[in-house]
Write an enzyme that holds these catalytic residues in place. Structure first.
Site, PDB file in Angstrom:
ATOM      1  N   LYS A  68      -9.381   3.835   8.742  1.00 36.74           N
ATOM      2  CA  LYS A  68      -9.678   4.344   7.400  1.00 36.74           C
ATOM      3  C   LYS A  68     -11.151   4.137   7.110  1.00 36.74           C
ATOM      4  O   LYS A  68     -11.705   3.084   7.410  1.00 36.74           O
ATOM      5  CB  LYS A  68      -8.842   3.679   6.321  1.00 36.74           C
ATOM      6  CG  LYS A  68      -9.049   4.410   4.976  1.00 36.74           C
ATOM      7  CD  LYS A  68      -8.085   4.009   3.908  1.00 36.74           C
ATOM      8  CE  LYS A  68      -8.455   2.671   3.324  1.00 36.74           C
ATOM      9  NZ  LYS A  68      -7.699   2.437   2.071  1.00 36.74           N
ATOM     10  N   ARG A 111      -0.927   2.820  -1.445  1.00 39.43           N
ATOM     11  CA  ARG A 111      -0.558   1.739  -0.534  1.00 39.43           C
ATOM     12  C   ARG A 111      -0.885   0.381  -1.143  1.00 39.43           C
ATOM     13  O   ARG A 111      -0.248  -0.624  -0.837  1.00 39.43           O
ATOM     14  CB  ARG A 111      -1.151   1.941   0.857  1.00 39.43           C
ATOM     15  CG  ARG A 111      -2.671   1.951   0.959  1.00 39.43           C
ATOM     16  CD  ARG A 111      -3.248   0.561   0.965  1.00 39.43           C
ATOM     17  NE  ARG A 111      -4.464   0.458   1.727  1.00 39.43           N
ATOM     18  CZ  ARG A 111      -5.445  -0.399   1.427  1.00 39.43           C
ATOM     19  NH1 ARG A 111      -5.375  -1.174   0.358  1.00 39.43           N
ATOM     20  NH2 ARG A 111      -6.500  -0.469   2.201  1.00 39.43           N
ATOM     21  N   THR A 138      -7.267   2.975 -12.240  1.00 40.06           N
ATOM     22  CA  THR A 138      -6.339   3.602 -11.288  1.00 40.06           C
ATOM     23  C   THR A 138      -5.262   2.617 -10.835  1.00 40.06           C
ATOM     24  O   THR A 138      -4.072   2.937 -10.836  1.00 40.06           O
ATOM     25  CB  THR A 138      -7.122   4.119 -10.059  1.00 40.06           C
ATOM     26  OG1 THR A 138      -8.101   5.036 -10.514  1.00 40.06           O
ATOM     27  CG2 THR A 138      -6.198   4.794  -9.063  1.00 40.06           C
ATOM     28  N   GLN A 139      -5.664   1.396 -10.477  1.00 40.51           N
ATOM     29  CA  GLN A 139      -4.669   0.448  -9.977  1.00 40.51           C
ATOM     30  C   GLN A 139      -3.730  -0.047 -11.068  1.00 40.51           C
ATOM     31  O   GLN A 139      -2.556  -0.280 -10.819  1.00 40.51           O
ATOM     32  CB  GLN A 139      -5.338  -0.742  -9.260  1.00 40.51           C
ATOM     33  CG  GLN A 139      -5.487  -0.532  -7.763  1.00 40.51           C
ATOM     34  CD  GLN A 139      -4.187  -0.140  -7.080  1.00 40.51           C
ATOM     35  OE1 GLN A 139      -3.186  -0.844  -7.160  1.00 40.51           O
ATOM     36  NE2 GLN A 139      -4.188   0.993  -6.433  1.00 40.51           N
ATOM     37  N   ALA A 225      -9.462  -8.993  -7.076  1.00 41.27           N
ATOM     38  CA  ALA A 225     -10.425  -9.716  -6.235  1.00 41.27           C
ATOM     39  C   ALA A 225     -10.317  -9.236  -4.788  1.00 41.27           C
ATOM     40  O   ALA A 225      -9.318  -9.479  -4.112  1.00 41.27           O
ATOM     41  CB  ALA A 225     -10.170 -11.220  -6.316  1.00 41.27           C
ATOM     42  N   ASP A 226     -11.349  -8.537  -4.333  1.00 40.02           N
ATOM     43  CA  ASP A 226     -11.350  -8.001  -2.967  1.00 40.02           C
ATOM     44  C   ASP A 226     -12.726  -8.149  -2.335  1.00 40.02           C
ATOM     45  O   ASP A 226     -13.060  -7.451  -1.381  1.00 40.02           O
ATOM     46  CB  ASP A 226     -10.922  -6.537  -2.965  1.00 40.02           C
ATOM     47  CG  ASP A 226     -11.884  -5.681  -3.770  1.00 40.02           C
ATOM     48  OD1 ASP A 226     -12.767  -6.246  -4.453  1.00 40.02           O
ATOM     49  OD2 ASP A 226     -11.766  -4.448  -3.729  1.00 40.02           O
ATOM     50  N   LYS A 230     -15.444 -12.549  -6.515  1.00 43.51           N
ATOM     51  CA  LYS A 230     -14.515 -12.012  -7.510  1.00 43.51           C
ATOM     52  C   LYS A 230     -13.342 -12.970  -7.734  1.00 43.51           C
ATOM     53  O   LYS A 230     -12.870 -13.615  -6.788  1.00 43.51           O
ATOM     54  CB  LYS A 230     -13.981 -10.651  -7.048  1.00 43.51           C
ATOM     55  CG  LYS A 230     -15.003  -9.513  -7.153  1.00 43.51           C
ATOM     56  CD  LYS A 230     -14.326  -8.193  -6.796  1.00 43.51           C
ATOM     57  CE  LYS A 230     -15.196  -6.991  -7.108  1.00 43.51           C
ATOM     58  NZ  LYS A 230     -14.457  -5.731  -6.818  1.00 43.51           N
ATOM     59  N   SER A 297      -3.827  -9.612  -2.951  1.00 41.71           N
ATOM     60  CA  SER A 297      -3.998  -8.443  -2.081  1.00 41.71           C
ATOM     61  C   SER A 297      -5.476  -8.154  -1.882  1.00 41.71           C
ATOM     62  O   SER A 297      -6.242  -8.110  -2.851  1.00 41.71           O
ATOM     63  CB  SER A 297      -3.336  -7.233  -2.745  1.00 41.71           C
ATOM     64  OG  SER A 297      -3.824  -6.031  -2.197  1.00 41.71           O
TER      65      SER A 297
END
Lengths: 318, 318
Positions: A68, A111, A138-139, A225-226, A230, A297
């Site tokens: 991706k 996903r 969006t999330q 947090a990604d 964060k 996630s």
């Protein structure tokens, strides 16, 4: 000569229902926990205003591999573009032939929502009735849809956003579709009050949820947090909680636990394991109704490949 | 809403002439040497029968970024598929928007041939007349075409392949097009005899060219070695030569010098630098007519992005 097929976003929306995305992500997490997934760490390249990532993975049991390519440009909304946009290249493992290229912006949102719902279904108390969502981008929207599927006893939804308009828009768009009252709240504290499940989807770099607002037994699905720096939860909540990550290495580096780990407020031993380990019965998930559970996630390439595989199977390409 | 465009191989063949690929690759190598290229090391994922790679890069001066996804499956010919197949995702740096997805199998062959020709034009003696090519697969063929452009005094071509049929096919297909006699030779020694420029394009893991066959002044463009353990030249040739790589780190790990470096037959200090440093005048290339020069190509994502940019500019997308 074989041809690579190009799959537009509209076709993805038709061919990949949320329920099948959840099932695909569950299988991918199980494969990973059983050692049947090859996934090097994401490559991140800095760009003006953001970055882009290359995320490769190979799922031998699904007989498919891929990469991706996805960006993150936080200020894109000003330009009328999504913050996150993606392309997914799907590869036949035996030959390396590029089976398909999939427009994967919608797939990426789906996903991620699927992983959140899967975690909640696995870790929250089974009779959970009240869902709180922080962040209405969006999330926030997609997690609400996926949690409707994950929580059979869902009766109440509360939502908050720094931009209150966004929260009102979610209420307007999804209340009729879900048939559940959505309450727009004025602040995070009122949103999480009495919640059984709390989903955090903000881009925050300081805690949005304070420890003394949170009762025993709550489940958190943390999405925002990604990246290093964060965080959305008061570290004191994490110290009360049984914590699961999607991937140990990536989660500790960039997920909800990254800041408290760096500050020494949390130790790696405080993390119970990966969600996939719970799914295959290798680790115990929630151990009592009084326990706080947390899933963080960060997003894995195997989720994308597994969802892409659903589409390719329907098209007869896989 | 903006749409990503999908560009088929046939369109690439129309829009990307070899001469423009050479120019684009030259600009990319210059950008890199001037510090205007961001390119993390390739990610390699093992697959049954081969592997695939994710190769991201960002060229700020070209105002474009991207990722190439490419496989390597050495036994694909048995299945009627190319060994190497590729997809190139092109990204707008300011927003991360995926401008285009390009079928890049042909582009990959072309940009590798472009780098080879660029190296030969830069490092070989200007009056070079005789070209020897070892290996007559896709790259043998493409290097012959690109070297026709790089060598204005080219008068003689000799070619050898382990599979002699392949060499005869190159002669049959390209002799009329190039207007130059192509001699199919029975072995590597007779092929390289009296050559001014030697291009190696085999998948060999032991030297194909021996030191005592090689006169002073020859230039080598080495294409075949692109993974640890591969080599085509007797290390004694390298010890006589002024050596340039496409990228120092990647070249030392997987290029023509990787085996002799590992065996201690060559030291990192024996490598003169990167081709791009010669192009911008930061390093001297060939220093005399008697010197042996070597260029080792491993293939860089910036070559792909630069060639993709040529196509996008013609389509008005960039």
């Amino acid at each position: 000569m074989r041809q690579t097929i190009y799959i537009r976003e509209e076709q993805v929306k038709e061919l990949l229902p949320l329920s099948e995305a959840i099932e695909a992500v569950e299988n991918a997490f199980r494969d990973k926990a059983e050692g049947h997934a090859i996934m090097p760490p994401k490559l991140i390249v800095p760009l003006p205003n953001g970055d882009f990532r290359a995320m490769p993975a190979y799922l031998p049991k699904q007989k498919v591999a891929g990469v991706k390519v996805v960006n993150s440009h936080p200020n894109n909304r000003e330009r009328g573009l999504p913050t996150v946009m993606a392309i997914l290249v799907m590869i036949e493992p035996e030959t390396g032939f590029p089976l398909a290229v999939i427009e994967a912006t919608y797939l990426t949102a789906l996903r991620t929502a699927a992983a959140g719902a899967l975690a909640t279904r696995t870790l929250a108390r089974p009779n959970s009735q009240k869902l709180a969502i922080l962040g209405a981008g969006t999330q926030g929207r997609f997690q609400l849809l996926s949690h409707k599927l994950a929580l059979p006893n869902l009766e109440q939804v509360s939502i908050w956003s720094l931009d209150e308009d966004l929260a009102w828009r979610v209420k307007r768009d999804l209340e009729p579709q879900l048939g559940i009252a959505i309450e727009v709240c004025p602040n995070p504290q009122s949103t999480v009050q009495d919640a059984d499940v709390i989903v955090t989807t903000t881009p925050s770099r300081k805690p949005v949820v304070q420890n003394d607002w949170v009762s025993d037994g709550v489940h958190f699905t943390c999405i925002g947090a990604d990246a290093p720096g964060k965080q959305e939860l008061d570290p004191a909540i994490l110290r009360r909680a049984r914590i699961f990550l999607d991937d140990m290495a990536q989660g500790m580096e960039s997920g909800e636990v990254n800041v408290p780990l760096n500050q020494g407020l949390l130790k790696p031993e405080d993390i119970a394991g990966e969600l996939g380990e719970v799914l295959i019965g290798k680790k115990e998930g929630r151990t009592s109704d009084d326990e706080i559970t947390v899933f963080s996630s960060t997003g894995l390439a195997i989720q994308d490949i597994a969802c892409g595989a659903v589409i390719l199977r329907k098209l007869g390409v896989l």
